[in-house]
Structure formats: structure tokens, C-alpha cells
Motif scaffolding. Structure first.
Motif, PDB file in Angstrom:
ATOM      1  N   ALA A 223       0.810  -1.223   0.000  1.00  0.00           N
ATOM      2  CA  ALA A 223       0.000   0.000   0.000  1.00  0.00           C
ATOM      3  C   ALA A 223       0.843   1.273   0.000  1.00  0.00           C
ATOM      4  O   ALA A 223       0.336   2.347  -0.350  1.00  0.00           O
ATOM      5  CB  ALA A 223      -0.941  -0.004   1.206  1.00  0.00           C
ATOM      6  N   ILE A 224       2.129   1.189   0.392  1.00  0.00           N
ATOM      7  CA  ILE A 224       2.930   2.417   0.465  1.00  0.00           C
ATOM      8  C   ILE A 224       3.844   2.586  -0.752  1.00  0.00           C
ATOM      9  O   ILE A 224       4.769   3.402  -0.724  1.00  0.00           O
ATOM     10  CB  ILE A 224       3.764   2.463   1.757  1.00  0.00           C
ATOM     11  N   VAL A 225       3.586   1.838  -1.821  1.00  0.00           N
ATOM     12  CA  VAL A 225       4.381   2.024  -3.044  1.00  0.00           C
ATOM     13  C   VAL A 225       4.109   3.380  -3.676  1.00  0.00           C
ATOM     14  O   VAL A 225       4.852   3.812  -4.560  1.00  0.00           O
ATOM     15  CB  VAL A 225       4.091   0.899  -4.067  1.00  0.00           C
ATOM     16  N   THR A 226       3.066   4.061  -3.221  1.00  0.00           N
ATOM     17  CA  THR A 226       2.731   5.389  -3.759  1.00  0.00           C
ATOM     18  C   THR A 226       3.593   6.500  -3.163  1.00  0.00           C
ATOM     19  O   THR A 226       3.533   7.640  -3.632  1.00  0.00           O
ATOM     20  CB  THR A 226       1.256   5.702  -3.464  1.00  0.00           C
ATOM     21  N   LEU A 227       4.381   6.193  -2.138  1.00  0.00           N
ATOM     22  CA  LEU A 227       5.197   7.216  -1.467  1.00  0.00           C
ATOM     23  C   LEU A 227       6.493   7.430  -2.248  1.00  0.00           C
ATOM     24  O   LEU A 227       7.579   7.034  -1.813  1.00  0.00           O
ATOM     25  CB  LEU A 227       5.481   6.798  -0.025  1.00  0.00           C
ATOM     26  N   GLU A 228       6.395   8.085  -3.371  1.00  0.00           N
ATOM     27  CA  GLU A 228       7.525   8.220  -4.283  1.00  0.00           C
ATOM     28  C   GLU A 228       8.634   9.116  -3.746  1.00  0.00           C
ATOM     29  O   GLU A 228       9.762   9.068  -4.233  1.00  0.00           O
ATOM     30  CB  GLU A 228       7.034   8.751  -5.630  1.00  0.00           C
ATOM     31  N   ARG A 229       8.334   9.942  -2.737  1.00  0.00           N
ATOM     32  CA  ARG A 229       9.360  10.823  -2.167  1.00  0.00           C
ATOM     33  C   ARG A 229      10.099  10.180  -0.997  1.00  0.00           C
ATOM     34  O   ARG A 229      11.014  10.790  -0.439  1.00  0.00           O
ATOM     35  CB  ARG A 229       8.724  12.136  -1.698  1.00  0.00           C
ATOM     36  N   LEU A 230       9.723   8.979  -0.629  1.00  0.00           N
ATOM     37  CA  LEU A 230      10.282   8.333   0.554  1.00  0.00           C
ATOM     38  C   LEU A 230      11.786   8.087   0.391  1.00  0.00           C
ATOM     39  O   LEU A 230      12.223   7.496  -0.592  1.00  0.00           O
ATOM     40  CB  LEU A 230       9.556   7.012   0.815  1.00  0.00           C
ATOM     41  N   GLU A 231      12.555   8.545   1.388  1.00  0.00           N
ATOM     42  CA  GLU A 231      14.004   8.379   1.372  1.00  0.00           C
ATOM     43  C   GLU A 231      14.483   7.386   2.426  1.00  0.00           C
ATOM     44  O   GLU A 231      15.471   6.682   2.213  1.00  0.00           O
ATOM     45  CB  GLU A 231      14.684   9.734   1.593  1.00  0.00           C
ATOM     46  N   THR A 232      13.795   7.353   3.575  1.00  0.00           N
ATOM     47  CA  THR A 232      14.178   6.453   4.666  1.00  0.00           C
ATOM     48  C   THR A 232      12.957   5.688   5.150  1.00  0.00           C
ATOM     49  O   THR A 232      11.916   6.289   5.427  1.00  0.00           O
ATOM     50  CB  THR A 232      14.797   7.227   5.848  1.00  0.00           C
ATOM     51  N   LEU A 233      13.111   4.366   5.241  1.00  0.00           N
ATOM     52  CA  LEU A 233      12.022   3.506   5.706  1.00  0.00           C
ATOM     53  C   LEU A 233      12.557   2.586   6.797  1.00  0.00           C
ATOM     54  O   LEU A 233      13.511   1.844   6.584  1.00  0.00           O
ATOM     55  CB  LEU A 233      11.451   2.684   4.551  1.00  0.00           C
ATOM     56  N   CYS A 234      11.936   2.656   7.981  1.00  0.00           N
ATOM     57  CA  CYS A 234      12.311   1.800   9.108  1.00  0.00           C
ATOM     58  C   CYS A 234      11.112   0.924   9.459  1.00  0.00           C
ATOM     59  O   CYS A 234      10.036   1.445   9.779  1.00  0.00           O
ATOM     60  CB  CYS A 234      12.714   2.636  10.323  1.00  0.00           C
ATOM     61  N   LEU A 235      11.301  -0.387   9.397  1.00  0.00           N
ATOM     62  CA  LEU A 235      10.192  -1.318   9.599  1.00  0.00           C
ATOM     63  C   LEU A 235      10.596  -2.447  10.532  1.00  0.00           C
ATOM     64  O   LEU A 235      11.699  -2.994  10.417  1.00  0.00           O
ATOM     65  CB  LEU A 235       9.743  -1.937   8.263  1.00  0.00           C
ATOM     66  N   ASP A 236       9.701  -2.773  11.448  1.00  0.00           N
ATOM     67  CA  ASP A 236       9.819  -4.014  12.213  1.00  0.00           C
ATOM     68  C   ASP A 236       8.959  -5.057  11.513  1.00  0.00           C
ATOM     69  O   ASP A 236       7.737  -4.908  11.440  1.00  0.00           O
ATOM     70  CB  ASP A 236       9.327  -3.820  13.654  1.00  0.00           C
ATOM     71  N   LEU A 237       9.584  -6.085  10.972  1.00  0.00           N
ATOM     72  CA  LEU A 237       8.862  -7.100  10.219  1.00  0.00           C
ATOM     73  C   LEU A 237       8.635  -8.352  11.063  1.00  0.00           C
ATOM     74  O   LEU A 237       9.503  -8.750  11.843  1.00  0.00           O
ATOM     75  CB  LEU A 237       9.648  -7.473   8.961  1.00  0.00           C
ATOM     76  N   TYR A 238       7.488  -8.926  10.877  1.00  0.00           N
ATOM     77  CA  TYR A 238       7.158 -10.166  11.568  1.00  0.00           C
ATOM     78  C   TYR A 238       6.860 -11.244  10.525  1.00  0.00           C
ATOM     79  O   TYR A 238       7.024 -11.034   9.328  1.00  0.00           O
ATOM     80  CB  TYR A 238       5.982  -9.939  12.522  1.00  0.00           C
ATOM     81  N   ASP A 239       6.396 -12.388  10.970  1.00  0.00           N
ATOM     82  CA  ASP A 239       6.233 -13.533  10.075  1.00  0.00           C
ATOM     83  C   ASP A 239       5.203 -13.294   8.976  1.00  0.00           C
ATOM     84  O   ASP A 239       5.175 -14.020   7.980  1.00  0.00           O
ATOM     85  CB  ASP A 239       5.841 -14.778  10.883  1.00  0.00           C
ATOM     86  N   LEU A 240       4.338 -12.280   9.145  1.00  0.00           N
ATOM     87  CA  LEU A 240       3.291 -12.032   8.158  1.00  0.00           C
ATOM     88  C   LEU A 240       3.791 -11.257   6.943  1.00  0.00           C
ATOM     89  O   LEU A 240       3.070 -11.079   5.975  1.00  0.00           O
ATOM     90  CB  LEU A 240       2.129 -11.266   8.816  1.00  0.00           C
ATOM     91  N   VAL A 241       5.026 -10.776   7.010  1.00  0.00           N
ATOM     92  CA  VAL A 241       5.605 -10.004   5.898  1.00  0.00           C
ATOM     93  C   VAL A 241       6.770 -10.786   5.302  1.00  0.00           C
ATOM     94  O   VAL A 241       7.657 -11.249   6.018  1.00  0.00           O
ATOM     95  CB  VAL A 241       6.089  -8.624   6.385  1.00  0.00           C
ATOM     96  N   SER A 242       6.759 -10.922   3.994  1.00  0.00           N
ATOM     97  CA  SER A 242       7.826 -11.668   3.316  1.00  0.00           C
ATOM     98  C   SER A 242       8.911 -10.724   2.822  1.00  0.00           C
ATOM     99  O   SER A 242       8.679  -9.528   2.604  1.00  0.00           O
ATOM    100  CB  SER A 242       7.252 -12.442   2.127  1.00  0.00           C
ATOM    101  N   LEU A 243      10.086 -11.281   2.633  1.00  0.00           N
ATOM    102  CA  LEU A 243      11.194 -10.488   2.098  1.00  0.00           C
ATOM    103  C   LEU A 243      10.922 -10.076   0.657  1.00  0.00           C
ATOM    104  O   LEU A 243      11.423  -9.049   0.189  1.00  0.00           O
ATOM    105  CB  LEU A 243      12.485 -11.297   2.193  1.00  0.00           C
ATOM    106  N   GLY A 244      10.108 -10.848  -0.034  1.00  0.00           N
ATOM    107  CA  GLY A 244       9.758 -10.491  -1.405  1.00  0.00           C
ATOM    108  C   GLY A 244       9.027  -9.159  -1.487  1.00  0.00           C
ATOM    109  O   GLY A 244       9.232  -8.382  -2.428  1.00  0.00           O
ATOM    110  N   SER A 245       8.177  -8.879  -0.510  1.00  0.00           N
ATOM    111  CA  SER A 245       7.465  -7.590  -0.484  1.00  0.00           C
ATOM    112  C   SER A 245       8.435  -6.442  -0.261  1.00  0.00           C
ATOM    113  O   SER A 245       8.262  -5.346  -0.810  1.00  0.00           O
ATOM    114  CB  SER A 245       6.402  -7.609   0.611  1.00  0.00           C
ATOM    115  N   VAL A 246       9.455  -6.688   0.530  1.00  0.00           N
ATOM    116  CA  VAL A 246      10.474  -5.661   0.767  1.00  0.00           C
ATOM    117  C   VAL A 246      11.235  -5.376  -0.522  1.00  0.00           C
ATOM    118  O   VAL A 246      11.492  -4.216  -0.876  1.00  0.00           O
ATOM    119  CB  VAL A 246      11.438  -6.111   1.882  1.00  0.00           C
ATOM    120  N   ILE A 247      11.578  -6.438  -1.249  1.00  0.00           N
ATOM    121  CA  ILE A 247      12.290  -6.266  -2.526  1.00  0.00           C
ATOM    122  C   ILE A 247      11.420  -5.506  -3.518  1.00  0.00           C
ATOM    123  O   ILE A 247      11.911  -4.645  -4.272  1.00  0.00           O
ATOM    124  CB  ILE A 247      12.700  -7.642  -3.084  1.00  0.00           C
TER     125      ILE A 247
END
Length: 287
Positions: A223-247
Motif C-alpha cells: 500500500a505504500i508504493v505510492t510514497l515516491e518521495r520516501l528516502e528512509t524507511l524503518c520497519l519491524d517485520l514479523y512472520d506475516l511479511v515476506s522479504l519479497g514484499s520488501v524487494i
């Protein structure tokens, strides 16, 4: 031995500015020179009241008699009371603070009950608002169109442990926070729905931090792929998020230069390979 020359005023001003509030006031009693320096506007640019659990009465006294017009940063902590947090602030007190400190840009509040303080009461000069363990309604940022509000000036918002800010709260607040450039959400109970509204309305974000969001899934990250100005992203990931989504995020966010991942453990070798494919972005991981 020859007497050492006294420190110049410029050096003493820097030292006094670093002192806690109580020591700063005590320094004014040393001599006339120190009193003059301790009252200099440069010493009162940043005021930290958070080590002291002050009452509203004490705060009124400080606003009326102590705080100069040079204050840019103000930190405060409410005092505990039976049955909940203290109502440290009021619309009248904030109005007095706005008049007394017209250059106030950063306001940091801890353990403060804001349920009876409308958001539009906040000084319009404030561009950074940090709330930690504060009580605020989920619709606190929603302001009537007929009421002048400070949201157009707010550039940085940090919410830590504000448990009423859930997906519903973000949904209500996001349309009123479209000018934000930095957003920090720590220990807030949010999930995919909140990310949808962040991606839909907060498109000026350059910095986004989401921690301890254990209900976040791949759908929220997309849902946040629309944030085209984003320079820094800090996320705590759990088992519900895959590394593929991060890529996938790295592929579609052209300005993303810093990615900090926490929570789920990733193999260093795997992260190194991802880093090789995206040299424009510095990737770090903390378990």
C-alpha cells in the motif's frame, strides 16, 4: 600562579544552554555576570521540562514569567494522578504559550491527557509534534473545515504508545496530515488498513518508521508504493511479511536510500545479495 583569564561570554552561553533547567536557574544566582548570561535568549532556545513532573499551575507560572520568546523546542511530562494521566494542558494555556513563544517549532509531550485539548489549539508555529504515552482520541486530528487548524504547518509527527491511534485513528487522521514529511509510529496498534491510508494521503513523506506493528502483512507493505518521495524507511517485520514484499518496495521507490529492518531474522548472506542488487539503498538489519 597567574590567574586564568575568564571564559568568554560565547563559551559560557553554550555551557549554560546544555545545563538542565534547575541548574540553569541556579547558575543565575552565582554573580551578576552569570545572571545576565543565564537570562540570555540564546540559553533558552531548547527547554526540557520532562525530568520534572510539573503541575498545570507550575506550567502557567513558567509560561507567564520564565519562558522567553526565543524558545524553539519545549519538552514536557505530565504528573500521574489517581485514575489516569494529568490534564497538563488546556486550550487557554496553549493560547498563552503561542503568544509567549511565537518561535516554538518542536513540542514534545509525555504522559499527558489531551482528550480535552482540541488539536486546533496547538500553536500554529509547531512543525514537529512528538507524543509519547499520551491519551488522545482516535479522531483528534480531524478538524472542522470552518476552524483554522495547524495541520498545514505540521511536518513531523511522532506517536509512541498512543494506544487509541489504531487503523481507525489513522484512517480519520490521514486526510488532515497530507503535508507531513516525517511520520513515526511506535507501539501503536496498526495494521494493513492504516498503511493504505498513509499511502493514499501522506504522499509527501520522506521518512517513515513503523515499529512493533505485529499485524502488518504484505498487503500493508504494498500500500505504500505510492510514497515516491520516501528516502528512509524503518520497519519491524514479523512472520506475516515476506522479504519479497520488501524487494518489491525497493524496485518501485526511486528515492529510497536507507532501509532499516527489524524484528524477523534474515540471513546476512541473503541481505548482502539484496544490497548488491540495489546499490543506491543502504540496507541494515537489527534482530
Amino acid at each position: 600562579m597567574a590567574a586564568r583569564p575568564p571564559l568568554p561570554d560565547s563559551v559560557l552561553l553554550q555551557v549554560l544552554a546544555l545545563l538542565p533547567l534547575r541548574d540553569r536557574l541556579r547558575a543565575a544566582r552565582v554573580c551578576r555576570r552569570w545572571q545576565r548570561l543565564a537570562q540570555d535568549r540564546a540559553v533558552w532556545t531548547h527547554v526540557d521540562l520532562s525530568p520534572h513532573r510539573i503541575t498545570r499551575r507550575t506550567l502557567w507560572h513558567l509560561v507567564r514569567h520564565r519562558l522567553p520568546d526565543s524558545v524553539c523546542t519545549l519538552r514536557m511530562r505530565g504528573a500521574p494522578r489517581p485514575g489516569g494521566k494529568q490534564r497538563l494542558l488546556s486550550p487557554a494555556l496553549l493560547a498563552a504559550l503561542r503568544e509567549r513563544c511565537p518561535q516554538l517549532q518542536r513540542l514534545c509531550l509525555t504522559d499527558t491527557d489531551l482528550r480535552h485539548v482540541p488539536y486546533e489549539s496547538m500553536p500554529a508555529s509547531v512543525t514537529t509534534l512528538e507524543l509519547s504515552l499520551c491519551d488522545i482520541p482516535d479522531a483528534w486530528f480531524c478538524v472542522s473545515p470552518s476552524v483554522p487548524s495547524p495541520q498545514s504547518h505540521l511536518k513531523t509527527l511522532s506517536l509512541c504508545g498512543t494506544y487509541r491511534i489504531t487503523d481507525t485513528g489513522i484512517q480519520a487522521a490521514a486526510p488532515h496530515l497530507e503535508e507531513l514529511e516525517r511520520l513515526v509510529l511506535r507501539h501503536c496498534i496498526i495494521g494493513d488498513a492504516a498503511m493504505v491510508f498513509i499511502g493514499r494521503h501522506m504522499k509527501r513523506l520522506r521518512y517513515l518508521e513503523i515499529s512493533h506493528a505485529c499485524f502488518l502483512t504484505n498487503r500493508g507493505l504494498v500500500a505504500i508504493v505510492t510514497l515516491e518521495r520516501l528516502e528512509t524507511l524503518c520497519l519491524d517485520l514479523y512472520d506475516l511479511v515476506s522479504l519479497g514484499s520488501v524487494i518489491a518496495l525497493l524496485q518501485v521507490l526511486p528515492r529510497l536510500s536507507h532501509l532499516k529492518l527489524g524484528g524477523t531474522c534474515f540471513e546476512d548472506e541473503l541481505l548482502s545479495k539484496i544490497q548488491e542488487n540495489f546499490p543506491h539503498c543502504t540496507i541494515s538489519h537489527t534482530p
